[in-house]
Design an enzyme around this catalytic site. Structure first.
Site, PDB file in Angstrom:
ATOM      1  N   GLY A 106       3.330   2.257   7.658  1.00  0.00           N
ATOM      2  CA  GLY A 106       2.725   1.235   6.673  1.00  0.00           C
ATOM      3  C   GLY A 106       1.128   1.198   6.870  1.00  0.00           C
ATOM      4  CB  SER A 107      -1.081  -0.260   8.465  1.00  0.00           C
ATOM      5  OG  SER A 107      -2.424  -0.480   8.843  1.00  0.00           O
ATOM      6  CE  LYS A 117       6.437  -8.702  -3.495  1.00  0.00           C
ATOM      7  NZ  LYS A 117       6.494  -7.988  -2.372  1.00  0.00           N
ATOM      8  N   GLY A 152      10.394  -4.806  -2.674  1.00  0.00           N
ATOM      9  CA  GLY A 152      10.862  -6.074  -1.986  1.00  0.00           C
ATOM     10  C   GLY A 152      10.020  -7.126  -1.494  1.00  0.00           C
ATOM     11  CB  ALA A 153      10.135 -10.461  -1.094  1.00  0.00           C
ATOM     12  CB  VAL A 212      -0.822  -0.158   1.315  1.00  0.00           C
ATOM     13  CG1 VAL A 212      -1.683   1.064   1.168  1.00  0.00           C
ATOM     14  CG2 VAL A 212      -1.840  -1.234   1.265  1.00  0.00           C
ATOM     15  N   GLY A 262      -6.187   0.542   6.846  1.00  0.00           N
ATOM     16  CA  GLY A 262      -7.617   0.307   6.366  1.00  0.00           C
ATOM     17  C   GLY A 262      -7.777   0.890   4.788  1.00  0.00           C
TER      18      GLY A 262
END
EC number: 6.3.3.3
Length: 217
Positions: free
Chosen positions: A166-167, A36, A108-109, A16, A195
């Protein structure tokens, strides 16, 4: 230019945050390609890039390898019988996507030092000379994880353009509120409200302009 997005761990809101950055970059007049390199836990055509497109409307996206099991990239690739591209191949492919007026945004992962198949996102940043944006949680314990990631970048001489929450909850508890206070003292680019991954394109794009400051490129 190429800009890498890493996290302080997995499930910290990288996708996000990447979507919000992509919107800010487009708003500033850049053409944006989102990449990605390795996607795990999803079948082809699904996963983080689909989320980015759903939220932003951006369709210039590229995934090099997809593995169906929700595991670390090396383990997921081994179990799927997939060969992960090495550092040289990945760097060449990303460089070929770059061009004047374009930003190649690479998610990234997991975290910075997760192996992507013989290399990490930190190694990729060094090879490309690319700056990094760090996405972090904002709950208790986040300051240590964020500091370790920033230290690892500094140790390798990689430029960190800033940190994104991030959130971020709408009504943070005391631990989150004090963590946010500490995070916003330096390199802070903004926080993504919790959200927002369910928003439609128009609402997400309108919000992203206010959630994240565009780093100096």
């Amino acid at each position: 230019m190429i800009l890498l997005v890493t996290g302080t761990g997995t499930d910290v809101g990288k996708t996000v945050a990447t979507a919000a950055l992509a919107v800010r970059l487009e708003d500033a007049g850049h053409r944006v390609t989102v990449v990605k390199p390795v996607q795990t836990g999803e079948p082809p055509g699904h996963g983080d890039l689909r989320t980015v497109t759903t939220l932003t409307g951006i369709t210039d996206t590229h995934c090099f390898v997809t593995c169906p099991e929700p595991l670390a990239p090396v383990a997921a690739a081994r179990r799927a019988g997939v060969i992960l591209p090495g550092l040289d191949e990945t760097a060449r492919t990303l460089s070929a996507l770059d061009g004047p007026g374009r930003v190649v945004l690479v998610e990234g992962a997991g975290g910075l030092l997760v192996s992507l198949g013989g290399y990490t996102l930190a190694d990729l940043a060094v090879r490309l000379g690319a700056p990094v944006v760090v996405v972090t949680t904002t709950c208790l314990g986040s300051l240590n994880h964020c500091a370790l990631t920033l230290e690892a970048l500094e140790h390798r001489g990689v430029d960190c353009l800033g940190v994104i929450g991030g959130s971020v909850p709408a009504d943070p508890d005391a631990a989150t509120a004090t963590t946010l206070d500490a995070l916003t003292t330096a390199q802070w680019l903004g926080g993504i409200p919790a959200g927002v991954s369910t928003l439609d394109v128009e609402t997400f794009r309108a919000g992203a302009v206010g959630w994240v400051e565009l780093p100096e490129l």
